[in-house]
Structure formats: structure tokens, C-alpha cells
Design a protein around this motif. Structure first.
Motif, short mmCIF file in Angstrom:
data_model
loop_
_atom_site.label_atom_id
_atom_site.label_comp_id
_atom_site.label_asym_id
_atom_site.label_seq_id
_atom_site.Cartn_x
_atom_site.Cartn_y
_atom_site.Cartn_z
N ILE A 126 2.14 0.37 -10.48
CA ILE A 126 1.07 0.69 -9.51
C ILE A 126 -0.32 0.38 -10.09
O ILE A 126 -0.52 0.35 -11.31
CB ILE A 126 1.12 2.16 -9.05
N ILE A 127 -1.25 0.15 -9.16
CA ILE A 127 -2.68 0.19 -9.46
C ILE A 127 -3.24 1.35 -8.65
O ILE A 127 -3.12 1.39 -7.43
CB ILE A 127 -3.41 -1.11 -9.04
N HIS A 128 -3.82 2.32 -9.33
CA HIS A 128 -4.40 3.48 -8.66
C HIS A 128 -5.79 3.10 -8.14
O HIS A 128 -6.65 2.72 -8.92
CB HIS A 128 -4.48 4.65 -9.65
N THR A 129 -6.00 3.21 -6.82
CA THR A 129 -7.25 2.73 -6.23
C THR A 129 -8.17 3.81 -5.68
O THR A 129 -9.36 3.57 -5.50
CB THR A 129 -6.97 1.71 -5.11
N GLU A 130 -7.64 4.99 -5.36
CA GLU A 130 -8.53 5.99 -4.74
C GLU A 130 -7.98 7.40 -4.90
O GLU A 130 -6.77 7.61 -4.85
CB GLU A 130 -8.72 5.70 -3.25
N ASN A 131 -8.89 8.35 -5.09
CA ASN A 131 -8.61 9.77 -4.95
C ASN A 131 -9.45 10.30 -3.79
O ASN A 131 -10.60 9.86 -3.60
CB ASN A 131 -9.01 10.56 -6.20
N SER A 132 -8.92 11.23 -3.04
CA SER A 132 -9.70 11.90 -2.02
C SER A 132 -9.26 13.36 -1.98
O SER A 132 -8.21 13.68 -1.42
CB SER A 132 -9.52 11.24 -0.65
N TYR A 133 -10.06 14.22 -2.58
CA TYR A 133 -9.70 15.63 -2.71
C TYR A 133 -10.08 16.42 -1.46
O TYR A 133 -11.12 16.16 -0.83
CB TYR A 133 -10.38 16.24 -3.93
N LYS A 134 -9.25 17.40 -1.14
CA LYS A 134 -9.48 18.32 -0.03
C LYS A 134 -9.68 19.72 -0.60
O LYS A 134 -9.14 20.06 -1.65
CB LYS A 134 -8.30 18.29 0.95
N PHE A 135 -10.46 20.54 0.09
CA PHE A 135 -10.97 21.78 -0.50
C PHE A 135 -10.67 22.99 0.38
O PHE A 135 -10.46 22.89 1.58
CB PHE A 135 -12.49 21.67 -0.69
N HIS A 156 0.85 -1.20 0.00
CA HIS A 156 0.00 0.00 0.00
C HIS A 156 0.88 1.24 0.00
O HIS A 156 1.87 1.32 0.71
CB HIS A 156 -0.87 -0.02 1.26
N TYR A 157 0.52 2.22 -0.84
CA TYR A 157 1.23 3.50 -0.84
C TYR A 157 0.21 4.61 -1.05
O TYR A 157 -0.71 4.49 -1.87
CB TYR A 157 2.28 3.57 -1.94
N THR A 158 0.37 5.68 -0.30
CA THR A 158 -0.49 6.84 -0.48
C THR A 158 0.32 8.11 -0.32
O THR A 158 1.34 8.12 0.37
CB THR A 158 -1.66 6.81 0.54
N ASP A 159 -0.15 9.18 -0.96
CA ASP A 159 0.52 10.46 -0.81
C ASP A 159 -0.50 11.57 -0.99
O ASP A 159 -1.58 11.37 -1.56
CB ASP A 159 1.65 10.62 -1.83
N TYR A 160 -0.15 12.74 -0.48
CA TYR A 160 -1.01 13.91 -0.59
C TYR A 160 -0.27 15.00 -1.34
O TYR A 160 0.87 15.33 -1.01
CB TYR A 160 -1.43 14.41 0.79
N ASP A 161 -0.92 15.55 -2.36
CA ASP A 161 -0.35 16.63 -3.15
C ASP A 161 -1.04 17.94 -2.78
O ASP A 161 -2.19 18.17 -3.17
CB ASP A 161 -0.53 16.34 -4.64
N PRO A 162 -0.38 18.82 -2.02
CA PRO A 162 -1.04 20.08 -1.63
C PRO A 162 -1.26 21.03 -2.79
O PRO A 162 -2.01 22.00 -2.66
CB PRO A 162 -0.08 20.67 -0.60
N LEU A 163 -0.64 20.78 -3.95
CA LEU A 163 -0.86 21.64 -5.11
C LEU A 163 -2.27 21.51 -5.65
O LEU A 163 -2.91 22.50 -6.02
CB LEU A 163 0.16 21.33 -6.21
N ASP A 164 -2.78 20.27 -5.71
CA ASP A 164 -4.15 20.10 -6.21
C ASP A 164 -5.10 19.56 -5.15
O ASP A 164 -6.27 19.30 -5.43
CB ASP A 164 -4.17 19.20 -7.46
N GLY A 165 -4.62 19.39 -3.92
CA GLY A 165 -5.49 18.98 -2.82
C GLY A 165 -5.92 17.53 -2.88
O GLY A 165 -6.93 17.17 -2.29
N ALA A 166 -5.15 16.67 -3.56
CA ALA A 166 -5.58 15.29 -3.76
C ALA A 166 -4.73 14.30 -2.98
O ALA A 166 -3.50 14.31 -3.08
CB ALA A 166 -5.54 14.92 -5.24
N VAL A 167 -5.41 13.45 -2.20
CA VAL A 167 -4.80 12.23 -1.69
C VAL A 167 -4.98 11.17 -2.76
O VAL A 167 -6.09 10.98 -3.28
CB VAL A 167 -5.46 11.76 -0.39
#
Length: 329
Positions: free
Chosen positions: A282-291, A243-254
Motif C-alpha cells: 500500500i501507499i498511505h495517502t490520507e488520514n481523516s479523524y473524527k471527534f 483505491h481502498y479506505t477504511d474507518y477505525d471507530p477505536l481511534d476515529g480515523a479514516v
């Protein structure tokens, strides 16, 4: 993360098989987070919601608990008119029950109408409400969101629509705008729409919520592969996946991924399908955007909606935003 009840409960094998064929033929390979929620996935998600790192559920529950009177006032039509309270993908109703109790105490005249395509999710919720709030009038609607809204639009009863849990954040930007525009089309002038939005904050705090120290979120993501093994005859060896996850503060996406630790080929016996993976593919499994609040206001305006109330917690981690149609000129 999407609410567990968003997963289909019927004809899942056919839908899942088609999804796997399409998703694993793309570059990058993808699988939808809607398939996280088999029995084990649902159990693991219940654990995730209790983790110290996973703030969204308890923060939104806190907003409903401390501001229930103001939220109730924002959603109810004037003059104590009867109204429908629809909830899209109600799940276990944890947060909604706080609002329902307050509305009943205030002698509000309403019908609670949870909407889901899963009959099992609806029957479970209805049973718990019958036990906890026997005086509540409940009319479950087993349908997709827009079919349900089309049904209730046929009369003149005002409605308040709930879409909680920051499920809006699981949509890609174009799909999110389209979804909100469709929702807007089913609202009359006196209707209200309440949507939960996870807000942008310390990037490290956000990332930790999707990659906890105990490894529960990792088990939750990897369980998707175990489900494919069981339901489609796949031979994923979970020891060779991470499992790997990251958060990009440029577009607000986990963004969450499953990572192949080595070059391998996975066989799907039930599909007569062979899928090769390179090492570290990789297999991309989820996006979770922050606003941010300006983003929410811009999103609403593009769907002919306006923000009428903005309920947040003291740390401004999460917001439950009440929207209304923009009055016609």
C-alpha cells in the motif's frame, strides 16, 4: 479531505519531488493528501462534495445557513468594534459567504482576510467576492498560516480566525495538538477561533463518505498517481492500482490507501528513481479523524483554549466549535 487551496501553487515540482523521494522510501510508503489537488483533482473533489454519501460539506454549510446569526454573535467583539475575520485556507468560500453576507447585513465593522499560500486561490476568491459582495472589504494574505497571524498580531484589532471543513482532522494527533497550540499562541484575550470538526457517528456512514458507489473518490485517489506520471515522469499503470479506505471507530480515523494489485517496479524518469512494490503493498495517502465533544474539549484545554460555543446540526454529524484563550490567572 483537505481543502483544495491547501496545495502549493508555486515551486510544486521541487517540493513534490522531494516529498516523493522521502515518502516512497518509508515503510509503509506514504504520499500526502496535500498533493491531490492538481486541476483534475480539484475537479474531482468538486464532484465528491456533491455526492449523496459525502455529508461533511453540505452539513457544515447547513450549520452556517441555519445558525449564521448565533455564529456571527459568537465571533464578533463586544460593542460593534472593528475586527479582522481571517480564514485559513479559504478555498472557494462557499460556507464563509453565508457568514459574510450576514455580517454585512448586520452592519458589522470588519475586514475579511483570506489566508493561503496559493496566489491563484486567493485571486479567484477575491474575484468572486468582488462580484457577489462588492461592498465587502477584502484583504487577501498570501502567506502560510502562522506568518499571516504574525503579521496581524502587530496591532490591537480583535480577530476571529476560521479553520473550516474539518481540515483539523487531516493532522496526525501529535501534529494536530502542536498546530492548535501554535494557533493559540497568536490569539489575544478577545480573539476567537472557529474550527470545523467532523463528529463520530455510524461507522458505515463515515466509511461510505470516503468510498462512494460511483467511484469518484477512487478516481480522486488514483489521480495522484496520474499526477506523478505527468509531473515527474513516473510510469504508474493505473490498471494495476486500487483505491481502498477504511474507518477505525477505536481511534476515529479514516485511512485511505492506494494498493498495488501485483508486484511491480515504478520508474520516475525525472528523478532517476526506481521504486519496487510487492503485490498488495500500500501507499498511505490520507488520514481523516473524527471527534467526540469530550475529545474536542480535551484538545482545546491542552492548547490553553476553552470551548465557548458548540454549533452542530440536528443529527450531530458535524460541529463548528468556537474557542477562546483561557483567561490568565
Amino acid at each position: 479531505m483537505p481543502a483544495p487551496s491547501s496545495a502549493p501553487a508555486s515551486a510544486i515540482d521541487t517540493d513534490l519531488a522531494q516529498h516523493v523521494r522521502q515518502g516512497l522510501s518509508r515503510t509503509p510508503k506514504t504520499l500526502s493528501s496535500m498533493y491531490f489537488y492538481d486541476d483534475e483533482g480539484s475537479r474531482l473533489f468538486q464532484q465528491i462534495m456533491q455526492l449523496p454519501e459525502y455529508y461533511p460539506t453540505r452539513t457544515e454549510l447547513g450549520i452556517f445557513t441555519t445558525q449564521q446569526a448565533a455564529i456571527s454573535k459568537a465571533l464578533r467583539p463586544a460593542g460593534n468594534q472593528p475586527f479582522r475575520l481571517l480564514e485559513l485556507g479559504a478555498g472557494d468560500g462557499l460556507k464563509t459567504k453565508v457568514l459574510l453576507r450576514h455580517l454585512l447585513e448586520e452592519k458589522a465593522r470588519f475586514t475579511y482576510e483570506p489566508v493561503d499560500i496559493s496566489s491563484g486561490a486567493l485571486s479567484g476568491l477575491a474575484a468572486s467576492l468582488q462580484k457577489e459582495l462588492p461592498q465587502l472589504q477584502v484583504e487577501p494574505i498570501e502567506a502560510d498560516y502562522f506568518s499571516a497571524l504574525a503579521q496581524v498580531r502587530q496591532d490591537d484589532v480583535p480577530k476571529a480566525v476560521l479553520f473550516l471543513g474539518s481540515n483539523i482532522g487531516n493532522f496526525l494527533p501529535d501534529d494536530r495538538q502542536k498546530f492548535l497550540q501554535q494557533l493559540s499562541g497568536y490569539l489575544g484575550p478577545d480573539d476567537r477561533l472557529l474550527i470545523g470538526f467532523d463528529l463520530q457517528k455510524d461507522p458505515r456512514l463515515i466509511r461510505a463518505a470516503y468510498d462512494d458507489r460511483q467511484g469518484v473518490t477512487a478516481a480522486f485517489n488514483l489521480n495522484l498517481l496520474a499526477r506523478l506520471n505527468r509531473e515527474l515522469g513516473a510510469d504508474f499503470d493505473l490498471q494495476h492500482w486500487a483505491h481502498y479506505t477504511d474507518y477505525d471507530p477505536l481511534d476515529g480515523a479514516v485511512r485511505s490507501f492506494l494498493v498495488s494489485r501485483r508486484a511491480q517496479t515504478v520508474h520516475f524518469a525525472d528523478l532517476n528513481l526506481h521504486v519496487p512494490f510487492a503485490a498488495w503493498e500500500i501507499i498511505h495517502t490520507e488520514n481523516s479523524y473524527k471527534f467526540t465533544r469530550p475529545q474536542i474539549e480535551e484538545l482545546a484545554a491542552a492548547a490553553d483554549l476553552q470551548v465557548v460555543d458548540f454549533f452542530t446540526d440536528e443529527r450531530q454529524y458535524f460541529a463548528d466549535v468556537v474557542l477562546a484563550p483561557v483567561p490568565s490567572a
